[in-house]
Design an enzyme around this catalytic site. Structure first.
Site, PDB file in Angstrom:
ATOM      1  N   LYS A 232     -21.071  13.966  24.451  1.00 23.81           N
ATOM      2  CA  LYS A 232     -20.042  13.468  23.683  1.00 23.81           C
ATOM      3  C   LYS A 232     -19.266  14.656  23.036  1.00 23.81           C
ATOM      4  CE  LYS A 232     -20.472   9.502  21.822  1.00 23.81           C
ATOM      5  NZ  LYS A 232     -21.172   8.096  21.069  1.00 23.81           N
TER       6      LYS A 232
ATOM      7  N   GLU B 231     -31.925  13.525  30.254  1.00 27.00           N
ATOM      8  CA  GLU B 231     -31.308  12.937  29.055  1.00 27.00           C
ATOM      9  C   GLU B 231     -30.008  12.029  29.822  1.00 27.00           C
ATOM     10  OE1 GLU B 231     -31.813  11.121  26.964  1.00 27.00           O
ATOM     11  OE2 GLU B 231     -31.813  12.075  24.984  1.00 27.00           O
TER      12      GLU B 231
ATOM     13  N   ASP C 215     -25.098  13.477  21.859  1.00 22.54           N
ATOM     14  CA  ASP C 215     -24.403  13.095  20.896  1.00 22.54           C
ATOM     15  C   ASP C 215     -23.836  14.259  20.100  1.00 22.54           C
ATOM     16  OD1 ASP C 215     -22.851  11.995  19.189  1.00 22.54           O
ATOM     17  OD2 ASP C 215     -23.926  10.028  19.182  1.00 22.54           O
TER      18      ASP C 215
ATOM     19  N   ARG D 190     -27.761  -2.654  29.721  1.00 26.43           N
ATOM     20  CA  ARG D 190     -28.550  -1.566  30.641  1.00 26.43           C
ATOM     21  C   ARG D 190     -28.510  -1.923  32.329  1.00 26.43           C
ATOM     22  NH1 ARG D 190     -31.663   2.031  27.665  1.00 26.43           N
ATOM     23  NH2 ARG D 190     -32.682   1.216  25.989  1.00 26.43           N
TER      24      ARG D 190
ATOM     25  N   LYS E 162     -28.575  17.011  17.789  1.00 28.77           N
ATOM     26  CA  LYS E 162     -29.354  17.554  16.941  1.00 28.77           C
ATOM     27  C   LYS E 162     -30.784  16.805  17.495  1.00 28.77           C
ATOM     28  CE  LYS E 162     -26.608  17.318  12.954  1.00 28.77           C
ATOM     29  NZ  LYS E 162     -26.115  16.536  11.687  1.00 28.77           N
ATOM     30  N   THR E 163     -30.835  15.637  18.161  1.00 23.43           N
ATOM     31  CA  THR E 163     -32.100  14.935  18.585  1.00 23.43           C
ATOM     32  C   THR E 163     -32.680  15.912  19.895  1.00 23.43           C
ATOM     33  OG1 THR E 163     -31.271  12.654  18.261  1.00 23.43           O
ATOM     34  CG2 THR E 163     -33.017  13.066  19.956  1.00 23.43           C
TER      35      THR E 163
ATOM     36  N   ASP F 208     -27.758   1.775  26.292  1.00 21.80           N
ATOM     37  CA  ASP F 208     -27.799   0.368  25.759  1.00 21.80           C
ATOM     38  C   ASP F 208     -27.077   0.267  24.322  1.00 21.80           C
ATOM     39  OD1 ASP F 208     -30.293  -0.009  23.682  1.00 21.80           O
ATOM     40  OD2 ASP F 208     -29.921   2.040  24.695  1.00 21.80           O
TER      41      ASP F 208
END
Length: 224
Positions: A171, A139, A143, A205, A146-147, A199
């Site tokens: 983060k 990845e 952040d 990018r 949760k994702t 991005d």
């Protein structure tokens, strides 16, 4: 040590909140982004060296059973490519090697500079191919976490042998769920960054360094 039994690595580079970073004119920045950035936070050369160490840690942790490196598109593609290149180099030159396979998944969780809190799988191969395999999720940035937690729940449903996560950036934010990946490149302040394939609405990018976007850049490239 097999990937299934490997402990989470706690060695990473911390970028403090008061770190000034670097002036844009100290590096080569694409002309079309010069007015959209406030500073260079992590130069490309430092990123490259840090990835080399992450690759070594991963090779040490996985055995001859090998692993499937699962790239989280789109932001993770640059880190994914560079990390696998380093692992392949180690495979050629060390006394041991880790067999590699690759797979891809695409998620959506951001609108402008805010996480929507939802995860949508919008592309990728059949995840059932991961059953019984050592999986390394690659990845770009964690952040709130949760994702990634939701993605791991989805992946656990196909019963892999083990799942480890390598994230280029984590983060440092009060919104964090507390999740930490198994391999971390850099821990960064709670700011919105772009570059190195990260991005802002598909822009930046093509920027080699990790930089902080300024307010003018956010307004310029905001979704319509």
């Amino acid at each position: 040590m097999s990937g299934e039994n490997a402990q989470r690595r706690t060695n990473f580079i911390t970028i403090q909140d008061d770190t000034p970073g670097y002036r844009l004119d100290e590096f080569c920045i694409p002309k079309h982004y010069e007015d959209d950035l406030s500073r260079v936070l992590i130069p490309a050369g430092l990123i490259n060296d840090r990835i080399e160490r992450l690759a070594r840690d991963i090779v040490e942790d996985f055995d001859e059973d090998g692993l499937v490196a699962l790239c989280v598109l789109k932001g993770g593609y640059k880190f994914f490519t560079d990390l696998l290149d380093k692992i392949k180099g180690l495979n050629r030159n060390l006394g041991r090697s880790v067999p590699l396979a690759v797979d891809f998944i695409r998620l959506k969780s951001y609108v402008d500079d805010q996480s929507s809190g939802n995860i949508e799988v919008i592309g990728g191969d059949n995840l059932k191919n991961l059953q019984g395999k050592n999986v390394l999720v690659v990845e770009d940035i964690i952040d709130t976490g949760k994702t990634m937690q939701k993605l791991l729940e989805i992946l656990q449903g196909v019963k892999p042998k083990c799942i480890k996560v390598a994230s280029m950036l984590v983060k440092r934010t009060p919104r964090s769920s507390g999740y930490k990946p198994d391999y971390t490149g850099f821990e960064i302040p709670d700011i919105f960054i772009v570059g190195y394939a990260l991005d802002y609405n598909e822009y930046f990018r093509d920027l080699n360094h990790v930089c902080e976007i300024n307010e003018a850049g956010k307004q310029k490239y905001a979704s319509k």
